[in-house]
Write a protein that holds these residues in place. Structure first.
Motif, short mmCIF file in Angstrom:
data_model
loop_
_atom_site.label_atom_id
_atom_site.label_comp_id
_atom_site.label_asym_id
_atom_site.label_seq_id
_atom_site.Cartn_x
_atom_site.Cartn_y
_atom_site.Cartn_z
N UNK A 213 34.37 -30.86 -59.79
CA UNK A 213 33.76 -30.75 -61.11
C UNK A 213 34.34 -31.79 -62.07
N UNK A 214 35.60 -32.11 -61.93
CA UNK A 214 36.18 -33.16 -62.75
C UNK A 214 35.51 -34.50 -62.46
N UNK A 215 35.25 -34.77 -61.18
CA UNK A 215 34.55 -36.00 -60.83
C UNK A 215 33.15 -36.02 -61.43
N UNK A 216 32.49 -34.86 -61.40
CA UNK A 216 31.16 -34.78 -62.00
C UNK A 216 31.24 -34.98 -63.51
N UNK A 217 32.26 -34.44 -64.14
CA UNK A 217 32.43 -34.63 -65.58
C UNK A 217 32.65 -36.10 -65.91
N UNK A 218 33.39 -36.80 -65.06
CA UNK A 218 33.63 -38.22 -65.28
C UNK A 218 32.33 -39.03 -65.19
N UNK A 219 31.36 -38.50 -64.46
CA UNK A 219 30.06 -39.17 -64.33
C UNK A 219 29.11 -38.81 -65.47
N UNK A 220 29.54 -37.91 -66.36
CA UNK A 220 28.69 -37.54 -67.49
C UNK A 220 28.29 -36.09 -67.53
N UNK A 221 28.67 -35.31 -66.52
CA UNK A 221 28.38 -33.88 -66.53
C UNK A 221 27.01 -33.56 -65.99
N UNK A 222 26.55 -32.34 -66.27
CA UNK A 222 25.28 -31.86 -65.74
C UNK A 222 24.12 -32.24 -66.66
N UNK A 223 22.95 -32.36 -66.07
CA UNK A 223 21.73 -32.64 -66.81
C UNK A 223 21.40 -31.48 -67.75
N UNK A 246 18.83 -30.23 -62.25
CA UNK A 246 20.03 -29.52 -62.72
C UNK A 246 20.59 -28.59 -61.65
N UNK A 247 19.74 -27.88 -60.95
CA UNK A 247 20.20 -26.97 -59.91
C UNK A 247 20.74 -27.71 -58.70
N UNK A 248 20.12 -28.84 -58.37
CA UNK A 248 20.62 -29.66 -57.26
C UNK A 248 22.02 -30.17 -57.56
N UNK A 249 22.27 -30.53 -58.81
CA UNK A 249 23.58 -31.06 -59.21
C UNK A 249 24.70 -30.04 -58.94
N UNK A 250 24.38 -28.77 -59.02
CA UNK A 250 25.40 -27.74 -58.79
C UNK A 250 25.26 -27.12 -57.40
N UNK A 251 24.54 -27.83 -56.53
CA UNK A 251 24.43 -27.42 -55.12
C UNK A 251 23.88 -26.02 -54.95
N UNK A 252 22.90 -25.64 -55.77
CA UNK A 252 22.29 -24.32 -55.63
C UNK A 252 21.30 -24.35 -54.47
N UNK A 253 21.48 -23.49 -53.48
CA UNK A 253 20.60 -23.52 -52.30
C UNK A 253 19.13 -23.35 -52.67
N UNK A 254 18.27 -24.13 -52.01
CA UNK A 254 16.83 -24.00 -52.18
C UNK A 254 16.23 -24.92 -53.20
N UNK A 255 17.03 -25.40 -54.15
CA UNK A 255 16.48 -26.23 -55.22
C UNK A 255 15.89 -27.53 -54.68
N UNK A 256 16.58 -28.14 -53.74
CA UNK A 256 16.12 -29.43 -53.22
C UNK A 256 14.85 -29.31 -52.39
N UNK A 257 14.50 -28.10 -51.98
CA UNK A 257 13.31 -27.91 -51.14
C UNK A 257 12.03 -27.78 -51.96
N UNK A 258 12.16 -27.70 -53.27
CA UNK A 258 10.99 -27.46 -54.12
C UNK A 258 10.30 -28.77 -54.48
N UNK A 259 8.98 -28.70 -54.57
CA UNK A 259 8.18 -29.85 -55.03
C UNK A 259 7.14 -29.34 -56.02
#
Length: 556
Positions: A213-223, A246-259
């Motif tokens: 999460x620190x690495x993600x914060x260094x990149x600007x945080x969540x959308x 936003x859900x993909x950024x936090x590795x929430x299962x299923x989010x990446x499968x949606x279109x």
């Protein structure tokens, strides 16, 4: 005296970077500290110079320089070695000195504040020391800072019961003599340093997630998901792509499968998972609370993780072979046997005004069809006013009045003559369906009069936030819990329910130790990789954050 060779410019820069990086409780970006960690790993131990004065001069200087407030155990340890230096010898700085200072410089990895241990000052002392007195100062200061670092890492920076009396935890702090003896006898000092931290998977997982999460914060945080109308399943919405990202950024299962542009299918299921991760109603509806959690600044999540790493340092590594674990912030209970969770259930915990304390104990018995001995505070603050208005007010609840062991009819008492200061009565509710404890309670007698019990108010378990009791823990489906906890007694199917239905009061004593741990964790990472955050229902995050910031400025 000849001065030792410099510890190294690269290392000094690494320490400086660590000190100017994020502190243990600010939750800011950690890019600087990570750079420092990488650079400090390049330090090579050892020294080419030799120390020219006789060992006895250094020992005499250390003995003479011993601070008046030095821990007795550390002074005894020096005395046992005739005050010879711990961190260097005739060949120069020992490898352990380099590794100890490097570990303190990288303390941010453990959500500790490197500046509390003065690694840069230690580098400077080693650079400038010339006389026996100056080298004595370096050795003593490194010992004191190492003791502080080891204490903070193994048992926490603050003592929980001193910052909040509701935290009845007293972590064992390392004894200086044993710490230094084990350090000097260790064949792998790097492994010894790693072993100072809690040796629980829970701590290791949270530490790993904190770094991510620190690495993600260094990149600007969540959308950020824009404001808008309440989003319900099957609704089209221009924010769908942003929500999905936003859900993909936090590795929430299923989010990446949606279109697509409709809020449906796997995206709705992903939102339900996100809601579960944050202790919200898992209805898939994105209203005010869910949107607020989606847009919670990553810095706040970093703070929560850092605070809960401190809490993990207060806890034992081994909670027992068979135990009940209640997370008050999560309002859930789990039973763990041999490291595996075998039962989970929802609970109701104390209201913020009646906050349930944190402590550990051992279950002694289970009581079916229990009496409820009304606590004095409830009797005087809640029931006495009712009795003053109507002496028969409690009869419908099967609550009887006793004085000196004898039952007295409520109508024979001049209730207006009594107050909380002179109340001589004991109120007891008979067993039954309306009993405040329900039909079963799980007892681990303690000074707080806290226990786990059934309740006739079942509807509260359906709520996402369940802080409604006077402090005790009400459990959903308590007889299923009894089946799990008393399985070793080999009961006949439905045996406990049969006793319940008979109306007979029955006490059952477990034949195996069952530890009970009441905890308060607002952030954790599960074995499946899911990261959970909970609302700080008792305001204990705020209290701990303030205490850690005070400790930081006081350099405790």
């Amino acid at each position: 005296m000849r001065k030792f060779r410099s510890i190294g410019f690269t290392y000094a820069v690494a320490v400086l970077l660590c000190l100017t990086g994020p502190s243990a409780v600010t939750g800011l970006q950690s890019a600087i500290a990570q750079t420092a960690t990488a650079e400090s790993s390049e330090v090579q131990p050892g020294s080419e110079a030799v120390y020219a004065e006789p060992q006895t001069l250094i020992g005499q200087a250390i003995k003479a320089s011993m601070p008046p407030n030095v821990p007795q155990g550390l002074e005894r340890y020096y005395g046992q070695r005739a005050f010879a230096p711990i961190w260097f010898d005739e060949s120069g700085l020992r490898e352990n000195a380099h590794l100890a200072i490097a570990a303190m410089a990288e303390a941010n990895d453990h959500a500790l504040n490197p500046s509390n241990y003065g690694p840069l000052r230690l580098v400077q002392l080693s650079e400038t020391a010339q006389s026996p007195e100056e080298w004595a100062q370096f050795d003593l200061e490194l010992s004191l800072q190492f003791l502080r670092y080891a204490t903070h890492l193994s048992s926490g920076r603050v003592q929980p019961n001193k910052i909040n009396k509701a935290l009845n935890l007293f972590p064992n702090r390392p004894a200086p003599e044993m710490l230094f003896e084990n350090a000097e006898l260790s064949t792998d000092f790097s492994a010894f340093l790693e072993g100072l931290a809690p040796r629980s998977d829970n701590y290791a997982r949270l530490k790993r997630r904190l770094a991510q999460y620190r690495a993600k914060a260094a990149e600007g945080g969540f959308t950020i998901v824009p404001e808008g109308e309440v989003l319900k399943p099957d609704m089209p919405d221009p924010r769908i792509a942003v929500l999905r990202e936003r859900l993909i950024e936090e590795d929430v299962p299923g989010a990446a499968d949606h279109t697509g542009d409709a809020y449906d299918g796997t995206l709705v299921e992903a939102v339900k998972v996100f809601q579960e991760y944050h202790g919200l109603e898992t209805d898939g509806v994105i209203g005010k609370n869910t949107l607020a959690r989606l847009n919670m600044p990553i810095e706040e999540k970093l703070i929560q993780m850092e605070l809960n790493m401190e809490r993990r340092r207060w806890m034992r590594d081994n909670l027992g072979d068979f135990y009940v674990f209640v997370n008050l912030a999560d309002q859930n209970l789990k039973v763990v046997r041999n490291g595996k969770t075998i039962h989970t259930t929802r609970v109701v915990v104390g209201k913020p005004y009646h906050a349930t304390p944190v402590f550990s104990d051992q279950m002694e018995y289970v009581e079916i069809n229990p009496y409820w001995n009304v606590p004095y505070s409830i009797a005087t603050k809640e029931y006495l006013p009712k009795l003053k208005g109507n002496p028969s007010a409690l009869s419908s609840q099967n609550i009887r009045i006793f004085q000196d062991g004898n039952e007295i009819a409520a109508t024979q008492i001049a209730w207006n003559s009594y107050s909380g200061k002179n109340f001589p009565f004991r109120l007891r509710q008979d067993p039954g369906k309306r009993n405040a404890l329900g039909r079963i309670k799980f007892m681990f007698p303690n000074e707080f009069n806290i226990y786990i019990h059934d309740t006739p108010s079942k509807s509260l378990f359906a709520r996402s936030e369940r802080a409604f009791s006077h402090g005790c823990i009400r459990v959903s489906d308590p007889f299923a819990l009894a089946d799990v906890l008393l399985e070793h007694l080999n009961p006949a199917p439905g045996q406990w329910e049969q006793i319940r239905d008979s109306g007979d009061r029955k006490v059952i004593k477990p034949k195996v130790p069952i530890e009970v741990h009441l905890t308060y964790l607002t952030a954790w990472m599960n074995k499946d990789g899911s990261t959970h955050f909970r609302k700080d229902i008792y305001g204990r995050d705020e209290v701990l954050l303030k205490a850690l910031r005070t400790a930081m400025t006081e350099n405790l």
